[in-house]
Design a protein around this motif. Structure first.
Motif, PDB file in Angstrom:
ATOM      1  N   GLU A   1       7.005 116.413  56.543  1.00  0.00           N
ATOM      2  CA  GLU A   1       7.079 116.083  55.119  1.00  0.00           C
ATOM      3  C   GLU A   1       6.455 117.195  54.295  1.00  0.00           C
ATOM      4  O   GLU A   1       5.516 117.856  54.728  1.00  0.00           O
ATOM      5  CB  GLU A   1       6.441 114.736  54.801  1.00  0.00           C
ATOM      6  CG  GLU A   1       4.962 114.677  54.964  1.00  0.00           C
ATOM      7  CD  GLU A   1       4.528 114.176  56.328  1.00  0.00           C
ATOM      8  OE1 GLU A   1       3.306 114.054  56.512  1.00  0.00           O
ATOM      9  OE2 GLU A   1       5.363 113.911  57.207  1.00  0.00           O
ATOM     10  N   LEU A   2       7.023 117.405  53.122  1.00  0.00           N
ATOM     11  CA  LEU A   2       6.499 118.442  52.245  1.00  0.00           C
ATOM     12  C   LEU A   2       6.504 117.964  50.803  1.00  0.00           C
ATOM     13  O   LEU A   2       7.316 117.127  50.409  1.00  0.00           O
ATOM     14  CB  LEU A   2       7.274 119.759  52.387  1.00  0.00           C
ATOM     15  CG  LEU A   2       8.740 119.801  51.950  1.00  0.00           C
ATOM     16  CD1 LEU A   2       8.882 120.168  50.482  1.00  0.00           C
ATOM     17  CD2 LEU A   2       9.491 120.806  52.794  1.00  0.00           C
ATOM     18  N   TYR A   3       5.556 118.509  50.066  1.00  0.00           N
ATOM     19  CA  TYR A   3       5.393 118.211  48.651  1.00  0.00           C
ATOM     20  C   TYR A   3       5.195 119.543  47.962  1.00  0.00           C
ATOM     21  O   TYR A   3       4.312 120.308  48.338  1.00  0.00           O
ATOM     22  CB  TYR A   3       4.171 117.320  48.409  1.00  0.00           C
ATOM     23  CG  TYR A   3       4.189 116.083  49.267  1.00  0.00           C
ATOM     24  CD1 TYR A   3       4.849 114.934  48.846  1.00  0.00           C
ATOM     25  CD2 TYR A   3       3.585 116.074  50.525  1.00  0.00           C
ATOM     26  CE1 TYR A   3       4.892 113.805  49.651  1.00  0.00           C
ATOM     27  CE2 TYR A   3       3.623 114.953  51.322  1.00  0.00           C
ATOM     28  CZ  TYR A   3       4.283 113.820  50.891  1.00  0.00           C
ATOM     29  OH  TYR A   3       4.326 112.710  51.682  1.00  0.00           O
TER      30      TYR A   3
ATOM     31  N   PHE B   1       8.865 118.355  43.877  1.00  0.00           N
ATOM     32  CA  PHE B   1       9.992 118.049  44.756  1.00  0.00           C
ATOM     33  C   PHE B   1       9.403 117.672  46.102  1.00  0.00           C
ATOM     34  O   PHE B   1       8.390 118.204  46.533  1.00  0.00           O
ATOM     35  CB  PHE B   1      11.067 119.138  44.815  1.00  0.00           C
ATOM     36  CG  PHE B   1      10.700 120.487  45.350  1.00  0.00           C
ATOM     37  CD1 PHE B   1      10.875 120.789  46.694  1.00  0.00           C
ATOM     38  CD2 PHE B   1      10.247 121.491  44.500  1.00  0.00           C
ATOM     39  CE1 PHE B   1      10.597 122.062  47.186  1.00  0.00           C
ATOM     40  CE2 PHE B   1       9.964 122.768  44.983  1.00  0.00           C
ATOM     41  CZ  PHE B   1      10.133 123.060  46.320  1.00  0.00           C
ATOM     42  N   ILE B   2      10.032 116.678  46.697  1.00  0.00           N
ATOM     43  CA  ILE B   2       9.476 116.019  47.873  1.00  0.00           C
ATOM     44  C   ILE B   2      10.566 115.942  48.930  1.00  0.00           C
ATOM     45  O   ILE B   2      11.702 115.562  48.637  1.00  0.00           O
ATOM     46  CB  ILE B   2       8.999 114.591  47.511  1.00  0.00           C
ATOM     47  CG1 ILE B   2       7.913 114.671  46.431  1.00  0.00           C
ATOM     48  CG2 ILE B   2       8.510 113.845  48.736  1.00  0.00           C
ATOM     49  CD1 ILE B   2       7.633 113.358  45.745  1.00  0.00           C
ATOM     50  N   GLY B   3      10.204 116.292  50.154  1.00  0.00           N
ATOM     51  CA  GLY B   3      11.219 116.243  51.190  1.00  0.00           C
ATOM     52  C   GLY B   3      10.647 116.466  52.560  1.00  0.00           C
ATOM     53  O   GLY B   3       9.494 116.131  52.837  1.00  0.00           O
TER      54      GLY B   3
ATOM     55  N   ASP C   1       3.275 123.757  54.693  1.00  0.00           N
ATOM     56  CA  ASP C   1       2.371 123.329  53.606  1.00  0.00           C
ATOM     57  C   ASP C   1       1.852 124.497  52.788  1.00  0.00           C
ATOM     58  O   ASP C   1       1.754 124.408  51.560  1.00  0.00           O
ATOM     59  CB  ASP C   1       1.182 122.553  54.164  1.00  0.00           C
ATOM     60  CG  ASP C   1       1.516 121.127  54.522  1.00  0.00           C
ATOM     61  OD1 ASP C   1       2.588 120.634  54.107  1.00  0.00           O
ATOM     62  OD2 ASP C   1       0.696 120.493  55.216  1.00  0.00           O
ATOM     63  N   MET C   2       1.468 125.583  53.454  1.00  0.00           N
ATOM     64  CA  MET C   2       0.898 126.719  52.727  1.00  0.00           C
ATOM     65  C   MET C   2       1.864 127.227  51.660  1.00  0.00           C
ATOM     66  O   MET C   2       1.471 127.497  50.525  1.00  0.00           O
ATOM     67  CB  MET C   2       0.542 127.853  53.688  1.00  0.00           C
ATOM     68  CG  MET C   2      -0.088 129.047  52.983  1.00  0.00           C
ATOM     69  SD  MET C   2      -0.497 130.408  54.100  1.00  0.00           S
ATOM     70  CE  MET C   2       1.126 131.142  54.344  1.00  0.00           C
TER      71      MET C   2
ATOM     72  N   GLY D   1      15.353 129.027  62.810  1.00  0.00           N
ATOM     73  CA  GLY D   1      16.188 128.248  61.909  1.00  0.00           C
ATOM     74  C   GLY D   1      15.320 127.272  61.137  1.00  0.00           C
ATOM     75  O   GLY D   1      14.432 126.638  61.715  1.00  0.00           O
ATOM     76  N   VAL D   2      15.552 127.181  59.839  1.00  0.00           N
ATOM     77  CA  VAL D   2      14.814 126.247  58.993  1.00  0.00           C
ATOM     78  C   VAL D   2      15.809 125.533  58.089  1.00  0.00           C
ATOM     79  O   VAL D   2      16.670 126.174  57.467  1.00  0.00           O
ATOM     80  CB  VAL D   2      13.761 126.970  58.122  1.00  0.00           C
ATOM     81  CG1 VAL D   2      13.066 125.996  57.170  1.00  0.00           C
ATOM     82  CG2 VAL D   2      12.737 127.687  58.987  1.00  0.00           C
ATOM     83  N   VAL D   3      15.700 124.219  58.040  1.00  0.00           N
ATOM     84  CA  VAL D   3      16.456 123.413  57.084  1.00  0.00           C
ATOM     85  C   VAL D   3      15.439 122.588  56.310  1.00  0.00           C
ATOM     86  O   VAL D   3      14.551 121.975  56.904  1.00  0.00           O
ATOM     87  CB  VAL D   3      17.480 122.480  57.784  1.00  0.00           C
ATOM     88  CG1 VAL D   3      18.078 121.484  56.798  1.00  0.00           C
ATOM     89  CG2 VAL D   3      18.587 123.291  58.443  1.00  0.00           C
ATOM     90  N   ILE D   4      15.581 122.600  54.990  1.00  0.00           N
ATOM     91  CA  ILE D   4      14.733 121.765  54.135  1.00  0.00           C
ATOM     92  C   ILE D   4      15.631 120.875  53.298  1.00  0.00           C
ATOM     93  O   ILE D   4      16.623 121.338  52.729  1.00  0.00           O
ATOM     94  CB  ILE D   4      13.803 122.620  53.243  1.00  0.00           C
ATOM     95  CG1 ILE D   4      12.799 123.373  54.118  1.00  0.00           C
ATOM     96  CG2 ILE D   4      13.083 121.739  52.214  1.00  0.00           C
ATOM     97  CD1 ILE D   4      11.829 124.250  53.353  1.00  0.00           C
ATOM     98  N   GLU D   5      15.272 119.586  53.258  1.00  0.00           N
ATOM     99  CA  GLU D   5      15.964 118.602  52.433  1.00  0.00           C
ATOM    100  C   GLU D   5      14.942 118.036  51.469  1.00  0.00           C
ATOM    101  O   GLU D   5      13.867 117.633  51.903  1.00  0.00           O
ATOM    102  CB  GLU D   5      16.481 117.439  53.276  1.00  0.00           C
ATOM    103  CG  GLU D   5      17.075 117.792  54.600  1.00  0.00           C
ATOM    104  CD  GLU D   5      17.314 116.552  55.467  1.00  0.00           C
ATOM    105  OE1 GLU D   5      17.840 115.551  54.955  1.00  0.00           O
ATOM    106  OE2 GLU D   5      16.950 116.601  56.640  1.00  0.00           O
ATOM    107  N   ALA D   6      15.277 118.017  50.172  1.00  0.00           N
ATOM    108  CA  ALA D   6      14.290 117.517  49.215  1.00  0.00           C
ATOM    109  C   ALA D   6      14.947 116.880  48.000  1.00  0.00           C
ATOM    110  O   ALA D   6      16.069 117.217  47.629  1.00  0.00           O
ATOM    111  CB  ALA D   6      13.368 118.646  48.765  1.00  0.00           C
ATOM    112  N   LYS D   7      14.190 115.964  47.408  1.00  0.00           N
ATOM    113  CA  LYS D   7      14.553 115.345  46.134  1.00  0.00           C
ATOM    114  C   LYS D   7      13.686 115.988  45.063  1.00  0.00           C
ATOM    115  O   LYS D   7      12.478 116.095  45.224  1.00  0.00           O
ATOM    116  CB  LYS D   7      14.316 113.840  46.174  1.00  0.00           C
ATOM    117  CG  LYS D   7      15.276 113.116  47.081  1.00  0.00           C
ATOM    118  CD  LYS D   7      15.127 111.609  46.944  1.00  0.00           C
ATOM    119  CE  LYS D   7      16.299 110.944  47.635  1.00  0.00           C
ATOM    120  NZ  LYS D   7      16.800 109.813  46.888  1.00  0.00           N
TER     121      LYS D   7
END
Length: 183
Positions: free
Chosen positions: A66-68, A78-80, A103-104, A133-139
């Motif tokens: 999870e990320l903020y 944005f949160i995802g 997080d950093m 590989g990195v995928v980020i999904e966020a609202k």
């Protein structure tokens, strides 16, 4: 920062002497410092020597981190979640360090596209991986609370480096593992 928050609160027409707002500038300043604490972290502090020798050459995936973050355009959250994979070449990163890298960079004024690339490039740099590989999904609250006000929109970004970019099978394996998560 406290004084600036006080000025913003007054600029919207509020009374700083109102009981509910008397300590708000200080609380808001502390909250904002916490939300942007990534500026005060270094990669060395985050990794903390948690890089270990390994014979593994198979994909390592840490998903649903999870990320903020805060949109640099509107200062809204944005949160995802992030999904990070890499193929080691002699060294593996301590599991929690992948989340700490996310997080950093997330705890800075940010756009999702840049965040995705920063995480991928950092994991590649730290581990010497043959691919990342990195995928980020966020609202994004800037899209949900203002502007078009679309409540169910999700932004997805990806960064593929090394074998994740060059080898279709590696990329497909990563994307199928990520899309196979329970949602």
């Amino acid at each position: 920062m406290k004084e600036h928050f006080a000025a913003i609160i007054e600029a919207v027409g509020e009374d700083l002497e109102r009981p509910g707002l008397q300590d708000t500038p200080e609380r808001a300043a502390k909250a904002f410092q916490y939300l942007t604490r990534g500026y005060h972290q270094t990669l060395d502090e985050v990794i903390n020597d948690a890089l270990f020798p390994s014979d593994s050459s198979e994909m390592i995936l840490v998903q649903d981190i999870e990320l903020y973050s805060m949109c640099e355009h509107h200062l809204l959250p944005f949160i995802g979640r992030a999904h990070v994979a890499y193929i080691p070449t002699g060294k593996v990163l301590g599991l929690s360090k992948v989340a700490r890298i996310v997080d950093m960079y997330a705890r800075r004024l940010q756009i999702q596209e840049q965040l995705t690339m920063q995480v991928a490039q950092t994991v590649e740099e730290v581990t010497g991986a043959s691919g990342v590989g990195v995928v980020i999904e966020a609202k994004h609250m800037c899209m949900m609370m203002r502007g078009v006000e679309k409540q169910n929109s999700v932004m997805k970004t990806s960064a593929m480096l090394g074998s994740f970019r060059d080898n279709q099978a590696t990329r497909y394996e990563f994307l199928s593992l990520v899309s196979g998560t329970n949602r």
